[in-house]
Design a protein around this motif. Sequence first.
Motif, short mmCIF file in Angstrom:
data_model
loop_
_atom_site.label_atom_id
_atom_site.label_comp_id
_atom_site.label_asym_id
_atom_site.label_seq_id
_atom_site.Cartn_x
_atom_site.Cartn_y
_atom_site.Cartn_z
N ASN A 455 0.66 -1.20 -0.11
CA ASN A 455 0.01 0.04 -0.10
C ASN A 455 0.72 1.23 0.09
O ASN A 455 0.40 2.35 -0.42
CB ASN A 455 -1.02 -0.03 1.30
CG ASN A 455 -1.98 -1.13 1.17
OD1 ASN A 455 -2.33 -1.54 0.02
ND2 ASN A 455 -2.75 -1.49 2.24
N GLU A 456 2.20 1.21 0.60
CA GLU A 456 2.89 2.29 0.64
C GLU A 456 4.13 2.33 -0.68
O GLU A 456 4.55 3.33 -0.71
CB GLU A 456 3.74 2.20 1.79
CG GLU A 456 3.06 2.34 3.06
CD GLU A 456 2.37 3.93 3.33
OE1 GLU A 456 3.00 4.95 2.85
OE2 GLU A 456 1.26 3.78 3.70
N LYS A 458 3.00 3.35 -3.57
CA LYS A 458 2.33 4.23 -4.55
C LYS A 458 3.31 5.61 -4.79
O LYS A 458 3.14 6.28 -5.58
CB LYS A 458 0.94 4.79 -4.24
CG LYS A 458 0.89 5.21 -2.63
CD LYS A 458 -0.59 5.49 -2.38
CE LYS A 458 -0.74 5.71 -0.67
NZ LYS A 458 -0.15 4.84 0.17
N ASP A 459 4.20 5.65 -3.87
CA ASP A 459 4.83 6.96 -4.09
C ASP A 459 6.30 6.62 -3.93
O ASP A 459 7.28 7.41 -2.95
CB ASP A 459 4.43 8.03 -3.11
CG ASP A 459 5.29 9.47 -3.45
OD1 ASP A 459 5.48 9.66 -4.67
OD2 ASP A 459 5.26 10.20 -2.57
N ARG A 463 6.22 8.30 -8.95
CA ARG A 463 5.38 9.28 -8.29
C ARG A 463 3.94 8.58 -8.78
O ARG A 463 3.80 8.94 -10.10
CB ARG A 463 5.69 10.60 -8.59
CG ARG A 463 4.97 11.54 -7.84
CD ARG A 463 3.71 12.27 -8.56
NE ARG A 463 4.27 12.97 -9.90
CZ ARG A 463 3.40 13.23 -10.65
NH1 ARG A 463 1.96 12.89 -10.62
NH2 ARG A 463 3.68 14.17 -11.86
N GLY A 464 3.01 8.28 -7.99
CA GLY A 464 1.61 8.04 -8.37
C GLY A 464 0.70 9.23 -8.62
O GLY A 464 1.28 10.57 -8.61
N ASN A 465 -0.31 9.06 -8.81
CA ASN A 465 -1.30 10.23 -9.18
C ASN A 465 -1.25 11.07 -7.90
O ASN A 465 -1.66 10.60 -6.99
CB ASN A 465 -2.82 9.35 -9.56
CG ASN A 465 -3.68 10.45 -9.84
OD1 ASN A 465 -4.51 11.11 -8.97
ND2 ASN A 465 -3.84 10.69 -10.98
N ARG A 468 -4.77 11.08 -5.72
CA ARG A 468 -4.78 9.87 -5.00
C ARG A 468 -3.70 9.95 -3.88
O ARG A 468 -3.91 9.52 -2.63
CB ARG A 468 -4.34 8.55 -5.62
CG ARG A 468 -5.46 8.31 -6.63
CD ARG A 468 -5.26 6.82 -7.51
NE ARG A 468 -6.25 6.66 -8.43
CZ ARG A 468 -6.07 5.54 -9.18
NH1 ARG A 468 -5.06 4.83 -9.44
NH2 ARG A 468 -7.20 5.34 -10.20
N LEU A 469 -2.62 10.52 -4.27
CA LEU A 469 -1.47 10.69 -3.00
C LEU A 469 -1.77 11.59 -1.93
O LEU A 469 -1.58 11.45 -0.83
CB LEU A 469 -0.03 11.24 -3.73
CG LEU A 469 0.69 10.19 -4.41
CD1 LEU A 469 1.95 10.64 -5.33
CD2 LEU A 469 1.09 8.96 -3.73
N SER A 472 -4.74 9.95 0.17
CA SER A 472 -4.41 8.64 1.03
C SER A 472 -3.49 9.10 2.30
O SER A 472 -2.77 9.95 2.27
CB SER A 472 -3.56 7.76 0.19
OG SER A 472 -2.30 8.27 -0.24
N HIS A 474 -0.57 8.21 4.96
CA HIS A 474 0.77 7.27 4.92
C HIS A 474 0.61 6.65 6.63
O HIS A 474 0.37 7.44 7.26
CB HIS A 474 1.79 8.21 4.64
CG HIS A 474 2.07 8.52 3.30
ND1 HIS A 474 3.27 7.76 2.56
CD2 HIS A 474 1.69 9.58 2.65
CE1 HIS A 474 3.24 8.27 1.15
NE2 HIS A 474 2.48 9.38 1.38
#
Length: 482
Positions: A455-456, A458-459, A463-465, A468-469, A472, A474
């Motif tokens: 789950n972590e 994504k960044d 670099r994710g969307n 969404r970042l 979300s 952390h």
Amino acid sequence: MDQLQSSTLSISLHKNIKLIKDSFHQTSDLKIRSFTMNDEVLRNAAILYIDGITDTKNLQEYILTPLLNIHHIDSIEAVVTRNISIIDVNVVTDCDEIKVGLSKGKALVLMDGFSEGILADSADWKMRSLTEPDTQRSSLGPLVGFNEQLTVNVNLLRNIIQTPDFTVETFTIGKKSKTNVSIMYIDEFVDQNVLEETRKKISSINVTYLLEARVIEDALEEKKVLFPLVFTSERPDVTVSALYEGRVAIMVNGVPYALIVPTLFIHYFQQPDDYHTKANRFMIRFFRLFTWLISTCLTGLYVTVVRYHHDWFPSHFSKDLLTQSDTLLPILLEIMFLHFLFDLLSETTFRVPKSTVLLISLIGAIVVGQTSVEAKIVHSLSLIIVGVTFLASMAITAGGLWGTMRVLRIFLLLLAYFWGLTGMGIGLVIIIVYMASLKSVGVPYLAPFIPFRFNEMKDVLFRGNLQRLINSKHTYPKKYKK
């Protein structure tokens, strides 16, 4: 205990002034403005302040002038309530509190016949103007960095984080010189375990004075470690991003950067450009990880090839560049010598006046690049390899990883020279195991790789969307000592 430190004010103005002057060792910049108040009877009074750090115009307008117009005094508290028009003001009797207040730019009002004083904030600190930060520069995004004033730095953060959840807790550290240290976090997002661990470690600091943030870093790291477990940043936007990720920022008055915990290894490969531009979304962090490997492993791999594996290359190439070198130094000393010269050049450019940096760079380039090769002190290929290594290490120096890379580079170089690829492989395994054992205020240093947390991710490697970042939260795995 020193008698001065345990003293309190008396009703005698003369004795109180002498007490304060003695506690400051008769320093010449402690100024005393004596005056007389018409309180039914004439009453002597005085304003004490340290010249240069106190705003004298404020003293005259908001303290001296109102006091001269007083015709009756019921109590010191009544004077504060009715006549002193400065926001930060309090009644004091303890000499310790007075000394700290005067040292911080406050003014002290003393009146004959009263064993209490009035301490009013009228500080006028000189400060450097806000400029672009030297590290973590970005082609887009904010162009302002922190300066040495803690209040200014908090103001910069509050300008970005306009929410009541942004919390600042201020400690004073130092037995002789009291220095303000602020812990900052966003209450809704902060990891409470991280916050408690940070509070505990900072509260345990016991020093005579505090000039450098390195004292805070040592307390947060607890023990001597090779890798930095506290991230440093001169940029308010980077600090704010860390706070929204549930991390904690610590700032020291007089230090123009923030300390951020917990710090994970992957944080050193995340830069502001990743979030300000589209082009750096997917591949840039892989590139930085690759430069990390180059900066630590390239010279060791080169020495391994020269000593043990020159048959990997065509014979004419191997003969000209690897096996028949006519330089004066053996390969290990050659690489060490070049590393020394590059580090010396780098260190010199930071220490000399800016007007001579260009001259030093030109001399270094001539000595290292041309003369040493022509004199056959070093091989031209060795110069290229060490130069590429140096440039790769400079690409990821932000945050405090520079010193670690220098140590790892020499460690792997020695293993490669004596044991070849096998030695380098064992060395890399040792480094990874060592990194996995580290914790930054209780959080595993290699998270979210070890322990793996999908789950972590994504960044992490990309670099994710952004939406969404942002939406979300952390979380961090916990490995606290029992």
